[in-house]
Scaffold this active site. Structure first.
Site, mmCIF file in Angstrom:
data_model
loop_
_atom_site.group_PDB
_atom_site.id
_atom_site.type_symbol
_atom_site.label_atom_id
_atom_site.label_comp_id
_atom_site.label_asym_id
_atom_site.label_seq_id
_atom_site.Cartn_x
_atom_site.Cartn_y
_atom_site.Cartn_z
ATOM 1 N N CYS A 1 0.835 -1.206 0.000
ATOM 2 C CA CYS A 1 0.000 0.000 0.000
ATOM 3 C C CYS A 1 0.867 1.252 0.000
ATOM 4 O O CYS A 1 0.535 2.253 -0.662
ATOM 5 C CB CYS A 1 -0.946 -0.018 1.196
ATOM 6 S SG CYS A 1 -0.147 -0.134 2.815
ATOM 7 N N HIS B 1 1.490 4.727 10.031
ATOM 8 C CA HIS B 1 0.579 3.653 9.627
ATOM 9 C C HIS B 1 -0.346 3.246 10.767
ATOM 10 O O HIS B 1 0.083 3.106 11.917
ATOM 11 C CB HIS B 1 1.395 2.430 9.177
ATOM 12 C CG HIS B 1 0.655 1.510 8.269
ATOM 13 N ND1 HIS B 1 -0.400 0.737 8.690
ATOM 14 C CD2 HIS B 1 0.823 1.231 6.941
ATOM 15 C CE1 HIS B 1 -0.849 0.031 7.673
ATOM 16 N NE2 HIS B 1 -0.127 0.314 6.597
#
Length: 351
Positions: free
Chosen positions: A165, A192
């Site tokens: 990602c 994150h």
């Protein structure tokens, strides 16, 4: 050659990404699980059917499933369309040929070497798209970031990685800025959201001792392969990229804090102008641009790979650029898997 009509795909691993892939395909179709010319016909996961049904219907991050979900025999019925549910721990124990699939989306994250990845093709799967970066470049035939290098994909490829990602978020932006301005050095900090390899409370949960600590009480530095992933996709930046990552106590949506040393003088206005233009042109649908006063939760369920927050662009020096880029680390990535799958199957069918 893929079958005519809707391409038949299967999921191996039905965790966060697997369930998001099924939901994203459902949303693309408007109803049912057939969208963008693809149809999910089977999924393989070791969870029991009741749990699979329940976690498909209800999701703490993305809400209730926008359709009917029920179990009928060995199938998960999505708006009346059957998805055969398998529960096999080894690829070799599934009769993939009988499923007549065109593509397998491997979403368990367990197969990272060429030897492990090839177990699927040896068992009869025609082509596999992996939901994670691989241990080394030779583990797959290609690593693809949609919008950056997908047009280089060989239709004869059998093993392909969808990268990560964070790679999907960063590579299109870095590619553009390197072409337009020139990049000397890149340093990225990934901020994150917590993941399922972290415990809710302190526990013997991981060999990385930091990941034994409670995910919802601390910001936790973790290792990342982002720099290696960027250099794999943008070899012209080899040796000039560094990255680190910090997990934070949120459920979803992450950000990249990107610092760039450019090869010529620039300004925040020029950087934003380039990125905004790309979001409306070259990278439309993949990269978005905003200057509104957003918080991370505003990007939950956002399908873009990256959303540039132009209000946070800074230039110092005048060759040191700092960017803040948001991304839904689940939903954006799941949508890119479907983009790559659709493109791959289309070019393979024409070959």
């Amino acid at each position: 050659m893929p079958s005519p009509g809707p391409y038949r795909i299967a999921l191996n691993g039905y965790g966060r990404i697997g369930r998001c892939v099924l939901r994203a395909l459902h949303e693309r179709a408007g109803a049912g699980i057939q969208g963008a010319g693809m149809q999910i016909v089977a999924l393989n996961d070791l969870a029991d059917q009741a749990s699979i049904e329940y976690l498909t219907r209800f999701d703490s991050t993305h809400g209730r499933f926008p359709g009917e979900v029920r179990v009928e025999g060995d199938c998960l019925m999505i708006d009346g369309q059957p998805v055969q549910v398998l529960s096999q721990p080894q690829p070799e124990t599934i009769d993939w040929k009988a499923l007549n699939i065109d593509l397998l989306l491997e979403c368990s994250g367990q197969y990272t070497s060429r030897e492990e990845a090839s177990r699927f093709t040896h068992a009869g799967v025609p082509r596999v798209l992996f939901s994670q970066p691989m241990a080394n470049e030779s583990a797959v035939d290609a690593t693809v970031v949609f919008g950056a290098n997908h047009q280089q994909l060989d239709p004869q490829a059998r093993l392909v990685s969808n990268a990560s990602c964070t790679t999907n978020c960063s590579v299109p932006l870095l590619k553009l800025l390197n072409e337009q301005i020139g990049l000397e050095y890149v340093s990225i900090t990934t901020i994150h959201s917590a993941m399922n390899d972290q415990p809710v409370i302190d526990a013997y949960h991981h060999t990385d001792l930091r990941r034994t600590r409670s995910a919802f009480q601390s910001m936790i530095p973790v290792s990342t392969g982002l720099a290696r992933g960027i250099e794999r996709l943008l070899p012209e930046l080899a040796g000039r990229v560094q990255a680190k990552a910090i997990r934070v106590p949120t459920l979803n949506v992450s950000a990249l804090d990107i610092t760039l040393q450019t090869q010529r003088d620039t300004s925040a206005e020029e950087i934003n102008r380039l990125l905004q233009a790309a979001s409306q042109g070259t990278f439309k649908g993949l990269v978005d641009y905003t200057e509104l006063p957003h918080a991370s939760c505003d990007f939950n369920h956002d399908p873009h790979s990256a959303v540039v927050d132009g209000s946070q662009t800074r230039v110092s020096g005048p060759r040191m650029v700092n960017l803040l880029v948001w991304f839904d680390n689940e939903w954006g990535f799941a949508n890119r898997m479907l983009d790559v799958a659709d493109y791959w199957l289309q070019i393979a069918s024409r070959d």
